[in-house]
Scaffold this motif. Structure first.
Motif, PDB file in Angstrom:
ATOM      1  N   MET A  66     -11.708   4.896  -8.327  1.00 25.72           N
ATOM      2  CA  MET A  66     -11.250   3.986  -9.381  1.00 25.72           C
ATOM      3  C   MET A  66     -12.440   3.327 -10.064  1.00 25.72           C
ATOM      4  O   MET A  66     -12.486   3.238 -11.301  1.00 25.72           O
ATOM      5  CB  MET A  66     -10.327   2.915  -8.796  1.00 25.72           C
ATOM      6  CG  MET A  66      -9.976   1.804  -9.785  1.00 25.72           C
ATOM      7  SD  MET A  66      -8.960   0.497  -9.060  1.00 25.72           S
ATOM      8  CE  MET A  66      -7.381   1.335  -9.011  1.00 25.72           C
ATOM      9  N   GLY A  67     -13.403   2.876  -9.289  1.00 20.42           N
ATOM     10  CA  GLY A  67     -14.593   2.258  -9.858  1.00 20.42           C
ATOM     11  C   GLY A  67     -15.359   3.213 -10.756  1.00 20.42           C
ATOM     12  O   GLY A  67     -15.857   2.818 -11.825  1.00 20.42           O
ATOM     13  N   THR A  89     -13.868  -5.624 -12.560  1.00 23.54           N
ATOM     14  CA  THR A  89     -13.821  -4.421 -11.727  1.00 23.54           C
ATOM     15  C   THR A  89     -13.743  -4.813 -10.262  1.00 23.54           C
ATOM     16  O   THR A  89     -12.984  -4.230  -9.480  1.00 23.54           O
ATOM     17  CB  THR A  89     -15.063  -3.545 -11.967  1.00 23.54           C
ATOM     18  OG1 THR A  89     -15.105  -3.151 -13.339  1.00 23.54           O
ATOM     19  CG2 THR A  89     -15.032  -2.299 -11.085  1.00 23.54           C
ATOM     20  N   THR A 109      -6.556  -3.690  -5.353  1.00 27.54           N
ATOM     21  CA  THR A 109      -6.100  -2.329  -5.054  1.00 27.54           C
ATOM     22  C   THR A 109      -6.308  -1.993  -3.582  1.00 27.54           C
ATOM     23  O   THR A 109      -5.422  -1.426  -2.923  1.00 27.54           O
ATOM     24  CB  THR A 109      -6.857  -1.311  -5.918  1.00 27.54           C
ATOM     25  OG1 THR A 109      -6.650  -1.615  -7.302  1.00 27.54           O
ATOM     26  CG2 THR A 109      -6.385   0.102  -5.634  1.00 27.54           C
ATOM     27  N   HIS A 110      -7.467  -2.337  -3.055  1.00 25.72           N
ATOM     28  CA  HIS A 110      -7.750  -2.064  -1.644  1.00 25.72           C
ATOM     29  C   HIS A 110      -6.766  -2.818  -0.744  1.00 25.72           C
ATOM     30  O   HIS A 110      -6.234  -2.245   0.227  1.00 25.72           O
ATOM     31  CB  HIS A 110      -9.182  -2.486  -1.317  1.00 25.72           C
ATOM     32  CG  HIS A 110      -9.569  -2.286   0.112  1.00 25.72           C
ATOM     33  ND1 HIS A 110      -9.584  -1.040   0.716  1.00 25.72           N
ATOM     34  CD2 HIS A 110      -9.940  -3.179   1.076  1.00 25.72           C
ATOM     35  CE1 HIS A 110      -9.962  -1.164   1.977  1.00 25.72           C
ATOM     36  NE2 HIS A 110     -10.182  -2.453   2.225  1.00 25.72           N
ATOM     37  N   SER A 152      -8.534   4.574   1.704  1.00 21.64           N
ATOM     38  CA  SER A 152      -8.468   3.489   0.723  1.00 21.64           C
ATOM     39  C   SER A 152      -9.828   3.282   0.070  1.00 21.64           C
ATOM     40  O   SER A 152      -9.923   3.086  -1.153  1.00 21.64           O
ATOM     41  CB  SER A 152      -8.013   2.196   1.410  1.00 21.64           C
ATOM     42  OG  SER A 152      -8.039   1.112   0.507  1.00 21.64           O
ATOM     43  N   GLY A 184      -6.346 -10.045  -1.176  1.00 20.77           N
ATOM     44  CA  GLY A 184      -6.616  -9.349  -2.429  1.00 20.77           C
ATOM     45  C   GLY A 184      -6.333 -10.291  -3.570  1.00 20.77           C
ATOM     46  O   GLY A 184      -5.203 -10.403  -4.032  1.00 20.77           O
ATOM     47  N   THR A 225     -10.480  -3.837  -7.951  1.00 21.44           N
ATOM     48  CA  THR A 225     -10.654  -2.994  -6.760  1.00 21.44           C
ATOM     49  C   THR A 225     -10.338  -3.773  -5.481  1.00 21.44           C
ATOM     50  O   THR A 225      -9.838  -3.196  -4.510  1.00 21.44           O
ATOM     51  CB  THR A 225     -12.088  -2.431  -6.702  1.00 21.44           C
ATOM     52  OG1 THR A 225     -13.039  -3.503  -6.822  1.00 21.44           O
ATOM     53  CG2 THR A 225     -12.324  -1.438  -7.817  1.00 21.44           C
ATOM     54  N   THR A 226     -10.597  -5.075  -5.491  1.00 22.05           N
ATOM     55  CA  THR A 226     -10.225  -5.903  -4.337  1.00 22.05           C
ATOM     56  C   THR A 226      -8.718  -5.899  -4.140  1.00 22.05           C
ATOM     57  O   THR A 226      -8.210  -5.686  -3.025  1.00 22.05           O
ATOM     58  CB  THR A 226     -10.704  -7.356  -4.541  1.00 22.05           C
ATOM     59  OG1 THR A 226     -12.120  -7.385  -4.614  1.00 22.05           O
ATOM     60  CG2 THR A 226     -10.246  -8.246  -3.392  1.00 22.05           C
ATOM     61  N   VAL A 231     -14.273  -3.858  -1.997  1.00 18.41           N
ATOM     62  CA  VAL A 231     -13.803  -3.587  -0.635  1.00 18.41           C
ATOM     63  C   VAL A 231     -14.406  -4.593   0.335  1.00 18.41           C
ATOM     64  O   VAL A 231     -13.723  -5.126   1.217  1.00 18.41           O
ATOM     65  CB  VAL A 231     -14.163  -2.149  -0.221  1.00 18.41           C
ATOM     66  CG1 VAL A 231     -13.845  -1.917   1.265  1.00 18.41           C
ATOM     67  CG2 VAL A 231     -13.410  -1.145  -1.075  1.00 18.41           C
ATOM     68  N   VAL A 264     -10.576   3.642  -3.948  1.00 22.17           N
ATOM     69  CA  VAL A 264     -11.104   2.505  -4.700  1.00 22.17           C
ATOM     70  C   VAL A 264     -12.423   2.868  -5.385  1.00 22.17           C
ATOM     71  O   VAL A 264     -12.665   2.477  -6.536  1.00 22.17           O
ATOM     72  CB  VAL A 264     -11.284   1.288  -3.764  1.00 22.17           C
ATOM     73  CG1 VAL A 264     -12.095   0.195  -4.454  1.00 22.17           C
ATOM     74  CG2 VAL A 264      -9.927   0.740  -3.349  1.00 22.17           C
ATOM     75  N   ALA A 298     -16.873  -1.389  -7.085  1.00 18.88           N
ATOM     76  CA  ALA A 298     -15.704  -1.069  -6.257  1.00 18.88           C
ATOM     77  C   ALA A 298     -16.024  -1.251  -4.777  1.00 18.88           C
ATOM     78  O   ALA A 298     -15.212  -1.803  -4.014  1.00 18.88           O
ATOM     79  CB  ALA A 298     -15.254   0.360  -6.528  1.00 18.88           C
TER      80      ALA A 298
END
Length: 332
Positions: free
Chosen positions: A109-110, A81, A88-89, A102, A251, A85-86, A242, A106, A238
């Motif tokens: 999403m988490g 996870t 995605t951000h 953002s 990322g 999320t890293t 970030v 994220v 999440a």
């Protein structure tokens, strides 16, 4: 020594040993000298500030992980996870999405990723280890899919440069030398401690971990309660993602590998019982600090395999001590 005095001594040692271990680790590291230590001293202020900044993700995850441990469940997908999320951000930021938007995307999403875990474990009745092992691989696969094949990270290049402000969240001091990521982490940690110690929800977690059948008979909605914890872990993981992307300015889909192991070690160091019913968010935070201190402090002093061995020795020692302190004295 009488049985009562022995039990009292065990309780005292159990309540303070993780703090004593942290002090011991810091004391030993302060005597070491390494190339990464500014002015050669582990306790030099810039080193402490760097340690705090890099410890944000593991502190966040370990605190939330304690709550799921207390219920007698586990979440092996926290590292994946974090990776997803890293990535995605980083992608959102590179495409011009504002930081707060953002961050919101994220975290949502988490929440969804955590809800999937809760659904598999509590609704479909899949064993937590199996269910989260499945999602661990699934989330990791998605993270790797989002990054072009053959590359290890989304980072600055001549085509797409990571904006400098992305690192401000984790690196720029705003209060007492702490960045926004550190301040948010402190707020989350305080919130988790309050949830565990002062709320009905926290008491329900202990009851579920102690005896799920009894908790159900007493009117606790076990399914909703445990599912809520999985959602909470997803959201906090999440947020940790970030913080990690901001600190590293990349990322990387592999950045979360081992995070679940670190969280488990931190919880066990803090005395959280693997089978549920007992644990402390505060002590898990201390356990996480021990891990970060060992990782950061030994990084430039000894080879990586010796670091792993040293961490393993500390973990085994703490687990054995915790087992001995928790073991009931048998009177013949």
């Amino acid at each position: 020594m009488t049985l009562e005095k022995k039990q009292n001594l065990k309780r005292v040692i159990k309540s303070i040993y993780v703090y004593a271990l942290l002090l011991l680790v810091v004391a030993v590291l302060s005597q070491l000298r390494g190339d990464l230590f500014k002015r050669g001293n582990f306790l030099f202020l810039p080193n402490i500030q760097s340690l705090i900044r890099m410890s944000v993700p593991i502190l966040l995850i370990s605190g939330a992980f304690t709550l799921i441990f207390i219920t007698g469940n586990i979440d092996l997908s926290v590292g994946s996870t974090l990776s997803l999320t890293t990535v995605t951000h980083a992608i959102l930021v590179l495409n011009g999405i504002p930081f707060l938007l953002s961050l919101a995307v994220v975290i949502v999403m988490g929440v969804l990723l955590g809800a999937i875990n809760g659904l598999l474990v509590m609704k479909l009745k899949i064993t937590p280890v199996i269910a989260t092992l499945i999602t661990m691989n699934a989330y990791q696969g998605i993270a790797r899919y989002l990054v072009p094949p053959g590359t290890s990270s989304i980072t600055s290049s001549s085509v797409a440069k990571m904006p400098q402000w992305m690192g401000d969240f984790s690196k720029t001091p705003v209060l007492l030398g702490l960045s926004w990521a550190c301040i948010v982490a402190v707020a989350v940690m305080i919130g988790l401690v309050i949830v565990q110690r002062k709320t009905v929800f926290g008491k329900h977690l202990v009851a579920i971990g102690g005896n799920r059948t009894a908790a159900t008979l007493s009117g606790i909605n076990v399914v909703k309660t445990v599912s809520a914890v999985y959602i909470l872990i997803g959201a906090i993981s999440a947020l940790a993602g970030v913080a990690r992307a901001s600190y590293l300015l990349i990322g990387n889909p592999y950045t979360g590998q081992g995070a679940e192991t670190d969280a488990i070690i931190a919880c066990l160091l803090g005395g959280t019982v693997f089978t549920g019913g007992e644990g402390s968010v505060v002590k898990s935070f201390v356990g996480a600090l021990i891990i970060v201190c060992l990782t950061f402090g030994l990084k430039s002093v000894i080879p990586e395999y010796w670091q792993m061995l040293a961490t393993g020795v500390v973990l085994v020692s703490a687990v054995v001590l915790n087992h001995l302190l928790s073991k009931e004295t048998i009177v013949s």
